[in-house]
Write a protein that holds these residues in place. Structure first.
Motif, PDB file in Angstrom:
ATOM      1  N   ASN A 103      -9.203  -0.921   5.399  1.00 22.75           N
ATOM      2  CA  ASN A 103      -8.885  -0.286   6.116  1.00 22.75           C
ATOM      3  C   ASN A 103      -9.891   0.922   6.787  1.00 22.75           C
ATOM      4  O   ASN A 103      -9.686   1.045   8.205  1.00 22.75           O
ATOM      5  CB  ASN A 103      -7.847   0.623   6.035  1.00 22.75           C
ATOM      6  CG  ASN A 103      -6.816  -0.898   5.433  1.00 22.75           C
ATOM      7  OD1 ASN A 103      -6.141  -1.370   6.943  1.00 22.75           O
ATOM      8  ND2 ASN A 103      -6.022  -0.757   4.137  1.00 22.75           N
ATOM      9  N   SER A 156       1.012  -1.089   0.172  1.00 26.33           N
ATOM     10  CA  SER A 156      -0.225  -0.042   0.441  1.00 26.33           C
ATOM     11  C   SER A 156       1.240   1.415   0.361  1.00 26.33           C
ATOM     12  O   SER A 156       2.147   0.737   0.280  1.00 26.33           O
ATOM     13  CB  SER A 156      -1.313   0.043   1.542  1.00 26.33           C
ATOM     14  OG  SER A 156       0.020  -0.441   2.809  1.00 26.33           O
ATOM     15  N   TYR A 182      -6.261 -10.018   7.992  1.00 22.34           N
ATOM     16  CA  TYR A 182      -6.353  -9.679   6.556  1.00 22.34           C
ATOM     17  C   TYR A 182      -5.364  -9.348   6.107  1.00 22.34           C
ATOM     18  O   TYR A 182      -4.103  -9.425   6.191  1.00 22.34           O
ATOM     19  CB  TYR A 182      -7.159  -8.183   7.184  1.00 22.34           C
ATOM     20  CG  TYR A 182      -8.201  -8.164   7.624  1.00 22.34           C
ATOM     21  CD1 TYR A 182      -9.327  -8.082   6.962  1.00 22.34           C
ATOM     22  CD2 TYR A 182      -8.280  -8.073   9.205  1.00 22.34           C
ATOM     23  CE1 TYR A 182     -10.894  -7.694   7.668  1.00 22.34           C
ATOM     24  CE2 TYR A 182      -9.708  -8.348   9.544  1.00 22.34           C
ATOM     25  CZ  TYR A 182     -10.345  -7.623   8.859  1.00 22.34           C
ATOM     26  OH  TYR A 182     -11.666  -7.566   9.369  1.00 22.34           O
ATOM     27  N   PHE A 187      -3.072  -6.222   6.481  1.00 21.67           N
ATOM     28  CA  PHE A 187      -3.468  -4.881   6.082  1.00 21.67           C
ATOM     29  C   PHE A 187      -2.598  -3.959   7.603  1.00 21.67           C
ATOM     30  O   PHE A 187      -2.436  -4.345   8.414  1.00 21.67           O
ATOM     31  CB  PHE A 187      -5.189  -4.649   6.259  1.00 21.67           C
ATOM     32  CG  PHE A 187      -5.700  -5.454   4.793  1.00 21.67           C
ATOM     33  CD1 PHE A 187      -4.606  -6.305   4.632  1.00 21.67           C
ATOM     34  CD2 PHE A 187      -7.450  -4.995   5.216  1.00 21.67           C
ATOM     35  CE1 PHE A 187      -5.755  -6.744   3.082  1.00 21.67           C
ATOM     36  CE2 PHE A 187      -7.663  -5.729   4.079  1.00 21.67           C
ATOM     37  CZ  PHE A 187      -6.998  -6.462   3.087  1.00 21.67           C
ATOM     38  N   GLU A 208      -2.955  -8.411   2.076  1.00 20.27           N
ATOM     39  CA  GLU A 208      -3.353  -8.598   0.688  1.00 20.27           C
ATOM     40  C   GLU A 208      -1.862  -9.151  -0.171  1.00 20.27           C
ATOM     41  O   GLU A 208      -1.219  -9.767   0.235  1.00 20.27           O
ATOM     42  CB  GLU A 208      -2.328  -7.025   0.620  1.00 20.27           C
ATOM     43  CG  GLU A 208      -2.405  -6.390  -1.371  1.00 20.27           C
ATOM     44  CD  GLU A 208      -1.207  -5.176  -0.674  1.00 20.27           C
ATOM     45  OE1 GLU A 208      -1.240  -4.975  -2.474  1.00 20.27           O
ATOM     46  OE2 GLU A 208      -0.507  -4.766  -0.237  1.00 20.27           O
ATOM     47  N   ARG A 263      -9.246  -2.293  -0.785  1.00 23.92           N
ATOM     48  CA  ARG A 263      -8.171  -2.511   0.273  1.00 23.92           C
ATOM     49  C   ARG A 263      -8.586  -1.362   1.078  1.00 23.92           C
ATOM     50  O   ARG A 263      -8.796  -1.292   2.442  1.00 23.92           O
ATOM     51  CB  ARG A 263      -7.021  -3.240   0.023  1.00 23.92           C
ATOM     52  CG  ARG A 263      -6.195  -2.654   1.381  1.00 23.92           C
ATOM     53  CD  ARG A 263      -4.545  -3.190   0.997  1.00 23.92           C
ATOM     54  NE  ARG A 263      -3.900  -2.281   0.636  1.00 23.92           N
ATOM     55  CZ  ARG A 263      -3.435  -2.419  -0.856  1.00 23.92           C
ATOM     56  NH1 ARG A 263      -4.234  -3.444  -1.832  1.00 23.92           N
ATOM     57  NH2 ARG A 263      -3.393  -1.644  -1.370  1.00 23.92           N
TER      58      ARG A 263
END
Length: 260
Positions: free
Chosen positions: A175, A18, A192, A136, A194, A171
């Motif tokens: 969040n 991210s 969680y 996450f 990614e 995502r």
């Protein structure tokens, strides 16, 4: 080949992390799913024994705890039987070094001898797949169940997106808002993640826990009618109707030798 795979995974991790800086990202856990595909109960039994008596004890010796081992509810009748092993790593560096540590561990090689050096005519599994995930921001570590109940159901959910932008949007939805709903309604997701290396990308995965299958079905009905969920699912900024192109849901029990 292992070095190539590892390098590829690291490249993916930089590409799909991210928008946080890498220094912040490394404070989040890395999760790996090792999924063993098995053709019959003999292979299931052999792999169970290897995991219980060789693989997981070795990881424990290396300081890696809270390893979950799961089997789909329909495993007994499935043609492709599976065992899911969820391993939490403190960093990408710890994950990269794990195979090297296993190969140099004398107890692991002794305890896993029959599995590691099985005859090619009688392999212990059909194939093993690996999925690597970055935790996450909203839940940077595992949230483990407090009790081990045989009736519990773990639901592994996988959300594939058609583009990287829409994966980022989904995502962000988790969040910013969706994870709070799950917490309030008692879904208690273990993690969680990614997906940063795997066969299906872009993708995110998470795993809530329920008391039973009936409880799971009832809880999702409550979620679907929750006012906050209705609000955010209709919010144009999340592009919710197009942000997910495919969903997989697998209901599983943990094994007796799972850490939780």
């Amino acid at each position: 080949m292992n070095k190539i795979f590892r390098l590829t995974a690291i490249i993916f991790s930089f590409m799909f992390l991210s928008n946080n800086s890498y220094s912040k990202a490394i404070n989040k856990m890395i999760f790996q799913f090792r999924i063993y595909h098995l053709k019959d109960e003999k292979q299931v039994s052999i792999t169970d024994s290897f995991l219980q008596h060789a693989f997981i004890p070795a990881l424990h010796r290396f300081g890696i705890k809270n390893i979950g081992v799961f089997k789909p509810l329909d495993n007994d009748t499935a043609v492709d039987k599976k065992i899911y092993v969820l391993i939490p790593f403190a960093s990408v560096d710890q994950w990269m070094k794990i195979d090297e540590r296993l190969h140099s561990d004398l107890f692991f090689k002794k305890d896993g001898e029959s599995f590691l050096h099985a005859d090619a005519a009688a392999p212990p599994f059909q194939r093993m797949e690996s999925i690597l995930m970055n935790a996450f921001d909203g839940q940077p570590a595992m949230d483990l169940p407090k009790h081990k109940d045989a009736d519990r159901v773990f639901e592994l959910r996988s959300y594939e997106s058609p583009t990287v932008h829409l994966a980022d949007t989904k995502r962000a939805m988790f969040n910013n808002d969706e994870m709070e709903i799950f917490m309030r309604l008692g879904f208690n997701p273990v993690f969680y993640g990614e997906v940063i290396s795997g066969g299906r990308m872009p993708n995110l995965m998470y795993m809530p826990i329920f008391k039973s299958v009936d409880d799971r079905n009832a809880q999702w009905k409550v979620f679907g009618s929750d006012p906050k969920w209705k609000e955010i699912s209709a919010d144009p900024k999340y592009e919710n109707k197009v942000s997910v192109s495919h969903i997989d849901s697998i209901l599983m029990h943990s094994t007796d030798y799972s850490d939780y």
